[in-house]
Design a protein around this motif. Structure first.
Motif, mmCIF file in Angstrom:
data_model
loop_
_atom_site.group_PDB
_atom_site.id
_atom_site.type_symbol
_atom_site.label_atom_id
_atom_site.label_comp_id
_atom_site.label_asym_id
_atom_site.label_seq_id
_atom_site.Cartn_x
_atom_site.Cartn_y
_atom_site.Cartn_z
ATOM 1 N N SER A 1 25.790 84.037 41.371
ATOM 2 C CA SER A 1 26.293 83.418 43.346
ATOM 3 C C SER A 1 26.730 84.378 43.463
ATOM 4 C CB SER A 1 27.987 82.896 42.399
ATOM 5 O OG SER A 1 28.632 83.460 42.599
ATOM 6 N N GLN A 2 26.049 83.767 45.376
ATOM 7 C CA GLN A 2 26.344 84.218 46.458
ATOM 8 C C GLN A 2 28.337 83.991 47.248
ATOM 9 O OE1 GLN A 2 23.156 86.116 46.655
ATOM 10 N NE2 GLN A 2 22.971 85.844 44.639
ATOM 11 N N LEU A 3 28.641 85.344 48.490
ATOM 12 C CA LEU A 3 29.306 85.270 49.251
ATOM 13 C C LEU A 3 29.230 84.103 50.097
ATOM 14 C CD1 LEU A 3 30.200 89.119 49.387
ATOM 15 C CD2 LEU A 3 30.825 86.705 47.925
ATOM 16 N N THR A 4 29.699 83.528 50.686
ATOM 17 C CA THR A 4 30.385 82.722 52.488
ATOM 18 C C THR A 4 30.024 84.125 53.139
ATOM 19 O OG1 THR A 4 32.686 83.492 52.568
ATOM 20 C CG2 THR A 4 31.970 81.794 50.876
ATOM 21 N N PHE A 5 30.144 83.215 54.748
ATOM 22 C CA PHE A 5 29.400 83.960 55.653
ATOM 23 C C PHE A 5 30.843 84.619 55.847
ATOM 24 C CE2 PHE A 5 27.751 84.346 59.526
ATOM 25 C CZ PHE A 5 29.352 84.403 60.924
ATOM 26 N N PHE A 6 32.629 83.850 55.308
ATOM 27 C CA PHE A 6 33.353 84.673 55.622
ATOM 28 C C PHE A 6 33.610 85.790 55.029
ATOM 29 C CE2 PHE A 6 37.204 85.660 57.576
ATOM 30 C CZ PHE A 6 38.525 85.190 56.435
ATOM 31 N N ASP A 7 33.227 85.552 53.510
ATOM 32 C CA ASP A 7 33.031 86.848 52.831
ATOM 33 C C ASP A 7 32.353 88.458 53.242
ATOM 34 O OD1 ASP A 7 34.689 85.515 49.719
ATOM 35 O OD2 ASP A 7 36.238 86.170 50.916
ATOM 36 N N ASN A 8 31.071 87.815 53.519
ATOM 37 C CA ASN A 8 30.171 88.093 53.693
ATOM 38 C C ASN A 8 30.569 89.267 55.235
ATOM 39 O OD1 ASN A 8 27.841 88.558 51.947
ATOM 40 N ND2 ASN A 8 27.041 87.110 52.817
ATOM 41 N N ALA A 9 31.133 88.267 56.524
ATOM 42 C CA ALA A 9 31.606 89.128 57.813
ATOM 43 C C ALA A 9 33.444 89.840 57.420
ATOM 44 C CB ALA A 9 32.108 88.378 58.430
ATOM 45 N N LYS A 10 33.956 89.361 56.833
ATOM 46 C CA LYS A 10 35.086 90.115 56.745
ATOM 47 C C LYS A 10 35.460 91.142 56.775
ATOM 48 C CE LYS A 10 37.574 87.817 53.741
ATOM 49 N NZ LYS A 10 38.084 87.243 52.087
ATOM 50 N N SER A 11 34.463 92.428 56.114
ATOM 51 C CA SER A 11 34.833 93.755 56.569
ATOM 52 C C SER A 11 34.485 93.652 57.780
ATOM 53 C CB SER A 11 33.873 94.928 55.342
ATOM 54 O OG SER A 11 32.189 93.940 55.278
ATOM 55 N N ASN A 12 33.485 93.661 58.493
ATOM 56 C CA ASN A 12 33.426 93.771 60.562
ATOM 57 C C ASN A 12 34.020 93.072 60.632
ATOM 58 O OD1 ASN A 12 31.020 95.206 59.341
ATOM 59 N ND2 ASN A 12 29.643 94.046 58.726
ATOM 60 N N LEU A 13 35.015 92.437 60.567
ATOM 61 C CA LEU A 13 36.226 91.600 61.178
ATOM 62 C C LEU A 13 37.648 92.293 61.941
ATOM 63 C CD1 LEU A 13 35.956 88.305 59.394
ATOM 64 C CD2 LEU A 13 35.203 88.740 61.878
ATOM 65 N N ASP A 14 37.856 92.077 63.327
ATOM 66 C CA ASP A 14 38.546 92.942 63.265
ATOM 67 C C ASP A 14 40.383 92.725 62.822
ATOM 68 O OD1 ASP A 14 37.039 93.337 65.481
ATOM 69 O OD2 ASP A 14 38.270 92.715 66.650
ATOM 70 N N SER A 15 40.291 91.169 61.668
ATOM 71 C CA SER A 15 41.255 90.655 61.371
ATOM 72 C C SER A 15 39.905 90.237 60.452
ATOM 73 C CB SER A 15 41.863 90.663 61.886
ATOM 74 O OG SER A 15 43.036 89.089 60.886
ATOM 75 N N PRO A 16 40.523 90.270 59.189
ATOM 76 C CA PRO A 16 39.692 88.603 58.239
ATOM 77 C C PRO A 16 39.992 88.218 58.254
ATOM 78 C CG PRO A 16 41.809 90.904 57.297
ATOM 79 C CD PRO A 16 41.716 91.094 57.802
ATOM 80 N N VAL A 17 40.472 87.181 59.608
ATOM 81 C CA VAL A 17 40.883 85.782 59.598
ATOM 82 C C VAL A 17 39.568 84.796 59.913
ATOM 83 C CG1 VAL A 17 42.821 86.728 59.533
ATOM 84 C CG2 VAL A 17 41.640 85.985 61.287
#
Ligand SMILES: O=C(NC1CCCCC1)N[C@H]1[C@H](O)[C@@H](N2CCCCC2)[C@@H]2OC[C@H]1O2
Length: 331
Positions: free
Chosen positions: A141-157
């Protein structure tokens, strides 16, 4: 990093769904995708589809992208609550939403789509924003765009600012104070079912008393309407002249000229009122004097769903932190 992109209603007459421009691959291929917090697959109309199933949609052609890679031996197949569905194979490629790029995002390429997708020519696919446990790719199974982006986001939202018959916004990585008024009320999320499941504290019909009642439901940007327990829905339509629960139309309908009450729901101590206009969803067929309600019973669905009719009455923060929470604010 952060991202910000428009959420545009796909129909000028009523808010069936909202699409957001997403660029895929190199050189960029831009598709209009339905961001869906009720599912967790990013899938697109693709060059692998029979042309008979494409009716004007934009397609993603991985073989035209120098950065696309086949995820060998992987496939996917999904069916949604309305019976629509799709299936196909999987590539990874760069995906950008509103200036936010994820490298090597799983892009699920449709080889088959159901008729309701073929006939909805404004939707070129979906971006699932639910929890990655719901992703259907097999064997891995694969990760969503949000899960993949999360670590690079200023805040995980990410936040949803959907609007009635006009374009709103999805923001990633930040909370835009200009988009809401007052305070944001946060409540816990139970992510075990894979949805953004949260407790509502009760409801009121029109100017009536607020009934305190703990209602568990999901925040679902990919569902047009609100689906709640029958007791609440019958209390609402008791206030609507000529309303009836139509077996033929599959839900509560009423004369389009009826005066509808508002519907207020609670999140913690906060109260959100859905204007009557949002609840007069659409004529049952074009030009009909009979209209379909934006509030329907969840008895046939199995879970309570706070779809677009409710979400567009608020500013909503999907907090993917640990633990996840959801925030609701007036706007
Ligand atoms: O199935 C649901 N929600 C259910 C509604 C009934 C009660 C249970 C939940 N949402 C889907 C939506 O209908 C689809 N649709 C395609 C055609 C244009 C409009 C959007 C789109 O694809 C997945 C998601 O969004």
């Amino acid at each position: 990093g952060t991202g910000s992109a428009a959420a545009v209603p796909i129909n000028a007459d009523f808010d069936i769904a909202y699409v957001t421009p997403v660029t895929l691959g190199t050189p960029p291929q831009t598709l209009q995708l339905d961001f869906d917090s009720g599912s967790s697959d990013l899938w697109v109309f693709s060059s692998h589809l029979p042309t008979s199933q494409i009716r004007g949609q934009q397609i993603y052609a991985p073989n035209k992208s120098s950065t696309a890679k086949l995820l060998d031996g992987h496939s996917w197949s999904i069916t949604y609550g309305d019976g629509s569905g799709s299936r196909g194979n999987v590539y990874t490629d760069n995906v950008t939403v509103g200036g936010l790029t994820v490298g090597s995002q799983a892009i699920e390429c449709a080889q088959q789509v159901s008729s309701s997708f073929t006939t909805e020519d404004h939707i070129d696919g979906l971006v699932g924003l639910g929890f990655s446990t719901l992703n259907t790719v097999s064997p891995k199974s694969q990760l969503t765009f949000f899960d993949n982006a999360k670590s690079n986001l200023d805040s995980p939202v990410f936040t949803a600012d959907l609007k009635y018959k006009q374009a709103g916004t999805y923001d990633f990585g930040f909370i835009d104070e200009a988009k809401y008024t007052g305070e944001i009320t946060y409540v816990p999320v139970n992510s075990d079912p894979g949805y953004w499941t949260f407790p509502s504290s009760g409801y009121a019909v029109g100017s009536g008393n607020f009934t305190a009642s703990s209602i568990s439901g999901i925040a679902d940007t990919g569902t047009s309407l609100v689906y709640l327990p029958t007791a609440i829905v019958t209390a609402y339509y008791r206030q609507v002249q000529g309303a009836t629960n139509s077996r033929s139309y599959g839900g509560y309908v009423f004369p389009c000229a009826s005066t509808l009450p508002t519907f207020t729901f609670g999140v913690g101590a906060a109260r959100f009122t859905i204007p009557a206009a949002y609840l007069n969803y659409a004529p049952v067929t074009p030009g009909s004097a009979t209209c379909f309600g934006g509030l329907q019973s969840s008895s046939g669905v199995g879970i309570n769903i706070w779809g677009d009719v409710a979400l567009k009455a608020a500013f909503v923060v999907f907090n993917g932190g640990n633990p996840p929470t959801i925030g609701w604010a007036a706007k």
